[in-house]
Scaffold this motif. Structure first.
Motif, PDB file in Angstrom:
ATOM      1  N   TYR A  10     -39.160  13.582  20.731  1.00 45.92           N
ATOM      2  CA  TYR A  10     -39.021  12.474  19.540  1.00 45.92           C
ATOM      3  C   TYR A  10     -37.905  11.579  20.010  1.00 45.92           C
ATOM      4  O   TYR A  10     -37.693  10.621  19.252  1.00 45.92           O
ATOM      5  CB  TYR A  10     -38.764  13.327  18.211  1.00 45.92           C
ATOM      6  CG  TYR A  10     -37.548  14.103  18.385  1.00 45.92           C
ATOM      7  CD1 TYR A  10     -36.382  13.918  18.061  1.00 45.92           C
ATOM      8  CD2 TYR A  10     -37.972  15.560  18.580  1.00 45.92           C
ATOM      9  CE1 TYR A  10     -35.368  14.980  18.469  1.00 45.92           C
ATOM     10  CE2 TYR A  10     -37.027  16.445  18.570  1.00 45.92           C
ATOM     11  CZ  TYR A  10     -35.687  16.188  18.573  1.00 45.92           C
ATOM     12  OH  TYR A  10     -34.726  16.929  18.832  1.00 45.92           O
ATOM     13  N   LEU A  14     -39.819  10.561  24.708  1.00 43.18           N
ATOM     14  CA  LEU A  14     -40.980   9.802  24.258  1.00 43.18           C
ATOM     15  C   LEU A  14     -41.663   8.802  25.550  1.00 43.18           C
ATOM     16  O   LEU A  14     -42.503   8.714  25.600  1.00 43.18           O
ATOM     17  CB  LEU A  14     -40.692   8.811  22.891  1.00 43.18           C
ATOM     18  CG  LEU A  14     -40.435   9.396  21.604  1.00 43.18           C
ATOM     19  CD1 LEU A  14     -39.758   8.546  20.751  1.00 43.18           C
ATOM     20  CD2 LEU A  14     -41.614  10.126  21.044  1.00 43.18           C
ATOM     21  N   ARG A  16     -42.561   8.559  29.098  1.00 46.55           N
ATOM     22  CA  ARG A  16     -43.234   9.454  29.840  1.00 46.55           C
ATOM     23  C   ARG A  16     -42.280   9.480  31.198  1.00 46.55           C
ATOM     24  O   ARG A  16     -42.157  10.562  31.632  1.00 46.55           O
ATOM     25  CB  ARG A  16     -44.679   8.983  30.268  1.00 46.55           C
ATOM     26  CG  ARG A  16     -45.220   9.812  31.185  1.00 46.55           C
ATOM     27  CD  ARG A  16     -46.550   9.099  31.735  1.00 46.55           C
ATOM     28  NE  ARG A  16     -47.663   9.369  30.929  1.00 46.55           N
ATOM     29  CZ  ARG A  16     -48.108   8.316  30.232  1.00 46.55           C
ATOM     30  NH1 ARG A  16     -47.685   6.982  30.408  1.00 46.55           N
ATOM     31  NH2 ARG A  16     -48.977   8.308  29.052  1.00 46.55           N
ATOM     32  N   GLU A  47     -51.872  14.497  27.189  1.00 44.55           N
ATOM     33  CA  GLU A  47     -50.837  14.070  26.279  1.00 44.55           C
ATOM     34  C   GLU A  47     -51.281  13.612  24.976  1.00 44.55           C
ATOM     35  O   GLU A  47     -52.677  13.284  24.878  1.00 44.55           O
ATOM     36  CB  GLU A  47     -49.900  12.839  27.056  1.00 44.55           C
ATOM     37  CG  GLU A  47     -49.295  13.094  28.354  1.00 44.55           C
ATOM     38  CD  GLU A  47     -48.717  11.860  28.965  1.00 44.55           C
ATOM     39  OE1 GLU A  47     -48.250  11.024  28.387  1.00 44.55           O
ATOM     40  OE2 GLU A  47     -48.882  12.007  30.229  1.00 44.55           O
ATOM     41  N   LYS A  48     -50.522  13.334  23.880  1.00 42.93           N
ATOM     42  CA  LYS A  48     -51.081  13.170  22.682  1.00 42.93           C
ATOM     43  C   LYS A  48     -49.796  12.471  21.840  1.00 42.93           C
ATOM     44  O   LYS A  48     -48.631  13.182  21.642  1.00 42.93           O
ATOM     45  CB  LYS A  48     -51.591  14.137  21.982  1.00 42.93           C
ATOM     46  CG  LYS A  48     -52.248  13.866  20.610  1.00 42.93           C
ATOM     47  CD  LYS A  48     -52.916  14.882  20.030  1.00 42.93           C
ATOM     48  CE  LYS A  48     -54.526  14.724  20.754  1.00 42.93           C
ATOM     49  NZ  LYS A  48     -55.367  15.588  20.001  1.00 42.93           N
ATOM     50  N   TRP A  49     -50.100  11.320  20.923  1.00 42.68           N
ATOM     51  CA  TRP A  49     -49.044  10.892  20.222  1.00 42.68           C
ATOM     52  C   TRP A  49     -49.453  11.410  18.805  1.00 42.68           C
ATOM     53  O   TRP A  49     -50.458  11.319  18.434  1.00 42.68           O
ATOM     54  CB  TRP A  49     -49.169   9.354  20.352  1.00 42.68           C
ATOM     55  CG  TRP A  49     -48.446   8.670  21.584  1.00 42.68           C
ATOM     56  CD1 TRP A  49     -49.197   8.238  22.557  1.00 42.68           C
ATOM     57  CD2 TRP A  49     -47.078   8.391  21.723  1.00 42.68           C
ATOM     58  NE1 TRP A  49     -48.276   7.901  23.539  1.00 42.68           N
ATOM     59  CE2 TRP A  49     -46.881   7.786  22.992  1.00 42.68           C
ATOM     60  CE3 TRP A  49     -46.090   8.635  21.117  1.00 42.68           C
ATOM     61  CZ2 TRP A  49     -45.641   7.381  23.802  1.00 42.68           C
ATOM     62  CZ3 TRP A  49     -44.751   7.986  21.408  1.00 42.68           C
ATOM     63  CH2 TRP A  49     -44.541   7.531  22.694  1.00 42.68           C
ATOM     64  N   TRP A  51     -47.420  12.097  14.453  1.00 41.04           N
ATOM     65  CA  TRP A  51     -46.446  12.224  13.669  1.00 41.04           C
ATOM     66  C   TRP A  51     -46.188  13.566  13.190  1.00 41.04           C
ATOM     67  O   TRP A  51     -47.225  14.408  13.031  1.00 41.04           O
ATOM     68  CB  TRP A  51     -46.697  11.459  12.421  1.00 41.04           C
ATOM     69  CG  TRP A  51     -46.890   9.721  12.819  1.00 41.04           C
ATOM     70  CD1 TRP A  51     -47.865   9.178  13.234  1.00 41.04           C
ATOM     71  CD2 TRP A  51     -45.866   8.801  12.426  1.00 41.04           C
ATOM     72  NE1 TRP A  51     -47.525   7.936  13.118  1.00 41.04           N
ATOM     73  CE2 TRP A  51     -46.374   7.729  12.785  1.00 41.04           C
ATOM     74  CE3 TRP A  51     -44.487   8.894  11.970  1.00 41.04           C
ATOM     75  CZ2 TRP A  51     -45.691   6.365  12.576  1.00 41.04           C
ATOM     76  CZ3 TRP A  51     -43.895   7.670  11.512  1.00 41.04           C
ATOM     77  CH2 TRP A  51     -44.488   6.608  12.106  1.00 41.04           C
ATOM     78  N   VAL A  83     -42.259   9.785  14.911  1.00 46.38           N
ATOM     79  CA  VAL A  83     -43.066   9.505  15.829  1.00 46.38           C
ATOM     80  C   VAL A  83     -42.848  10.518  16.834  1.00 46.38           C
ATOM     81  O   VAL A  83     -41.710  10.667  17.246  1.00 46.38           O
ATOM     82  CB  VAL A  83     -42.994   8.046  16.491  1.00 46.38           C
ATOM     83  CG1 VAL A  83     -44.048   7.990  17.667  1.00 46.38           C
ATOM     84  CG2 VAL A  83     -43.237   6.944  15.246  1.00 46.38           C
ATOM     85  N   HIS A  85     -44.442  12.615  20.946  1.00 44.15           N
ATOM     86  CA  HIS A  85     -45.073  12.436  22.012  1.00 44.15           C
ATOM     87  C   HIS A  85     -45.286  13.824  22.447  1.00 44.15           C
ATOM     88  O   HIS A  85     -44.241  14.252  22.855  1.00 44.15           O
ATOM     89  CB  HIS A  85     -44.485  11.516  23.256  1.00 44.15           C
ATOM     90  CG  HIS A  85     -45.339  10.997  24.266  1.00 44.15           C
ATOM     91  ND1 HIS A  85     -45.202  10.139  25.261  1.00 44.15           N
ATOM     92  CD2 HIS A  85     -46.731  11.602  24.683  1.00 44.15           C
ATOM     93  CE1 HIS A  85     -46.051  10.169  26.200  1.00 44.15           C
ATOM     94  NE2 HIS A  85     -47.119  10.900  25.857  1.00 44.15           N
ATOM     95  N   LEU A 176     -41.224   4.412  22.548  1.00 47.42           N
ATOM     96  CA  LEU A 176     -42.187   3.924  21.342  1.00 47.42           C
ATOM     97  C   LEU A 176     -43.282   2.806  21.420  1.00 47.42           C
ATOM     98  O   LEU A 176     -44.181   2.704  21.002  1.00 47.42           O
ATOM     99  CB  LEU A 176     -41.284   3.532  20.190  1.00 47.42           C
ATOM    100  CG  LEU A 176     -40.692   4.806  19.257  1.00 47.42           C
ATOM    101  CD1 LEU A 176     -39.332   4.224  18.678  1.00 47.42           C
ATOM    102  CD2 LEU A 176     -41.679   5.744  18.738  1.00 47.42           C
ATOM    103  N   ALA A 179     -46.580   3.390  22.998  1.00 49.38           N
ATOM    104  CA  ALA A 179     -47.448   4.179  22.261  1.00 49.38           C
ATOM    105  C   ALA A 179     -48.590   3.045  21.457  1.00 49.38           C
ATOM    106  O   ALA A 179     -48.223   2.058  21.471  1.00 49.38           O
ATOM    107  CB  ALA A 179     -46.908   5.158  20.957  1.00 49.38           C
TER     108      ALA A 179
END
Length: 220
Positions: A10, A14, A16, A47-49, A51, A83, A85, A176, A179
């Motif tokens: 977070y 975030l 990469r 990987e995934k974004w 909340w 947010v 990652h 951020l 994303a």
């Protein structure tokens, strides 16, 4: 028992490119400084974004960033979601990450097999009497992602008030912005900074640590 789990970031991870320093190791020439080589240099399987229902705030002082570090509250708060990652990595890689984040030689992460969603446990760390070690001493279980366990690292206590450095915020902002979505990044970060003042002010002067939440005592 799966050898893979989701590490959910977070803050600066975030981004990469910044997170990959933990997976590959790096020297002083790296943009993000030196990082010890991990037991495995495999890149994330996925990987995934997403909340997460834990509020982002800044506190304490980082030796690497020369300003406050990012943390999320251990308490569930759906009105101040953050947010995140997620990276699907091996347990050994997660253990290595936890050790590097806490500036210790090694970390026992056996608690990953006992925590329920929403619970957290304080990691057993050898701080060697130095306050800069063990900032990310709380293992927080998040909701599963694609049927696999998911965790993040944060602080078990609210640290002293402070402000994040411009370099640190720039790294988080880059993450951020990478994303997909229509997030107002500047407004999101400003809200986190304002929230930090309230959170750290509420805990200023208190020397008591947050109560450890074990698998048998319910959710924190």
């Amino acid at each position: 028992m799966s050898d893979q789990l989701w590490y959910v970031s977070y803050g600066s991870n975030l981004l990469r490119e910044r997170f990959f320093n933990y997976l590959t190791g790096s020297d002083d020439s790296s943009e993000f400084g030196a990082h010890p080589a991990p037991p495995s240099t495999a890149l994330p399987a996925a990987e995934k974004w997403l909340w997460i229902d834990h509020a982002l705030y800044f506190a304490g002082i980082s030796k690497r960033w020369t300003g406050s570090s990012a943390f999320v509250s251990t308490a569930v708060n759906s009105t101040s979601s953050s947010v995140a990652h997620g990276y699907l990595i091996d347990r050994d890689q997660f253990s290595h990450l936890a050790a590097v984040e806490n500036v210790v030689a090694s970390v026992d992460i056996e608690a990953v097999d006992t925590l329920a969603v929403g619970q957290w446990a304080r990691l057993p760390l050898d701080r060697q009497g130095e306050s800069f070690r063990g900032k990310y001493d709380s293992l927080l279980r998040l909701s599963d992602i694609d049927g696999r366990l998911a965790f993040t690292l944060t602080s078990s206590i609210v640290r002293e008030p402070g402000e994040p450095s411009s370099r640190y915020l720039s790294t988080i902002r880059r993450g951020l912005l990478s994303a997909s979505g229509d997030l107002n990044v500047d407004a999101y970060l400003q809200a986190a900074i304002e929230r930090s003042v309230k959170i750290t002010s509420a805990h200023r002067g208190s020397s008591s640590e947050a109560t450890r939440c074990s698998p048998t005592t319910g959710k924190q």
